[in-house]
Design an enzyme around this catalytic site. Structure first.
Site, short mmCIF file in Angstrom:
data_model
loop_
_atom_site.label_atom_id
_atom_site.label_comp_id
_atom_site.label_asym_id
_atom_site.label_seq_id
_atom_site.Cartn_x
_atom_site.Cartn_y
_atom_site.Cartn_z
N HIS A 58 22.33 27.88 19.17
CA HIS A 58 21.48 29.06 19.30
C HIS A 58 21.77 30.11 18.24
O HIS A 58 20.85 30.79 17.77
CB HIS A 58 21.58 29.62 20.73
N GLU A 82 16.44 28.52 28.74
CA GLU A 82 17.77 28.78 29.30
C GLU A 82 18.28 30.18 28.95
O GLU A 82 19.26 30.64 29.49
CB GLU A 82 18.76 27.69 28.89
N ASP A 143 1.60 28.73 27.64
CA ASP A 143 1.65 27.93 26.42
C ASP A 143 1.70 28.88 25.23
O ASP A 143 0.87 29.79 25.10
CB ASP A 143 0.40 27.04 26.37
N ASP A 170 12.52 27.45 19.67
CA ASP A 170 13.67 26.79 20.30
C ASP A 170 13.16 25.52 20.96
O ASP A 170 12.50 25.55 21.96
CB ASP A 170 14.29 27.74 21.32
#
Length: 170
Positions: A58, A82, A143, A170
């Site tokens: 990340h 996450e 989306d 990501d």
């Protein structure tokens, strides 16, 4: 699915069990953070993220773009359920707004409950314990392609203040 795994090359059950004891004075009990099992997130049977791989991954997808821009105020994150990409973006004091567009709300809720380390902003001055609750964060469940098409129509002028300085996938 989320699994907790003790990799025998790096962790062993005995050290982990010793780390759970807070009274014996052993190194393991004094530094339990070094002996926790790895957490692994799978989506549709495909490994997505791990506790031990969280920071290198990340940090590498966020910071190069953030440091390249002279003053990143608005950041869009595509995916990132996450919360770790959001965490890394919020580390930059120039960020006024970080919009995370995640299609799967269940991933975010699962991560908030079982992968709290990924979205921990407790060490960021002025933030909250949970990055999703940071006042600069906006989490959208839709989306991403549809979001950008709706927010930035091709034939209409866009306010400069609505544009993103950095977009992270990501």
């Amino acid at each position: 699915d989320i699994y907790e795994v003790l990799d025998p090359d790096y962790r062993d059950l005995e050290s982990y069990q010793m780390s759970l004891s807070s009274t014996d004075g052993a190194y393991q009990s004094m530094h339990p953070e070094f002996f926790v099992p790895n957490k692994i997130l799978f989506l549709d049977g495909v490994q997505q993220s791990t506790l031990y791989g969280d920071a290198p991954y990340h940090e590498s997808i966020v910071h190069p773009a953030m440091f390249t821009h002279e003053n990143p105020k608005r950041v869009a994150i595509i995916g990132g359920g996450e919360g770790a990409t959001l965490r890394e973006a919020l580390k930059h004091k120039t960020v006024e707004k970080a919009v995370m567009i995640e299609i799967d709300e269940d991933v975010v809720e699962l991560s908030r409950e079982f992968l709290k380390e990924w979205s921990d902003c407790s060490d960021l001055v002025g933030s909250t314990n949970d990055c999703f609750e940071d006042p600069r964060a906006e989490v959208r469940y839709e989306d991403a392609m549809q979001y950008f098409i709706s927010a930035f129509p091709a034939n209409e002028a866009v306010n400069e203040s609505d544009k993103f300085d950095v977009i992270v996938m990501d």
